[in-house]
Write a protein that holds these residues in place. Sequence first.
Motif: not given
Length: 181
Positions: A132-153
């Motif tokens: 529950a603490d990790s998911r919002p961070r991953l969601i934020k990263l995925a939203g900012l990295d549309s090409r998923d270059q950091l792999g968060a999505a």
Amino acid sequence: MDLLDFSDCKLYFEDPLPAAAEALIAEASREYGSPGAELALLRAHLLAPDNLTVLVGIYRYYFYQHRLEDALQVAELAMQLSGRQLGLPADWALLDERRLAAAAAASFGLLRFYLLALKAASVVLLRLGRIADSRPRLIKLAGLDSRDQLGAAKLLEVVDEFRSPDASTASDEPAFNLAIA
């Protein structure tokens, strides 16, 4: 913005490090696995408290020693330091494309470091079972990295795939044990 383009940016490990701190990091490397390694890293941190190379060394030490709570604290400190240098808000949840663009203009390499520190904190939280603490961070990263270059999505996709169907209505305890990340 291409988060994998390093052609024109300064990277965190290019910042000068006091000779004594550099020697302590080398000592920690030689003594890895012994209590002396941690002591050397912490002494290096006292000499260069704002140096990201020192923080990365401490983070890696704690992460690979499975001292995940300590690794989380260091990842968050790295975010605070780099975020402050970039003029980012103290709360990662307030990141948006406008702030990201301004930070990229200031220092693209440092911005990428910040985002990777946010991902590192997310991974540590997953390892701790704090989905529950990790998911919002991953969601934020995925939203900012549309090409998923950091792999968060992709990581978020894997986390969600293994969550139990009733995880959102019950407690947010993991339905799996993330062995590696």
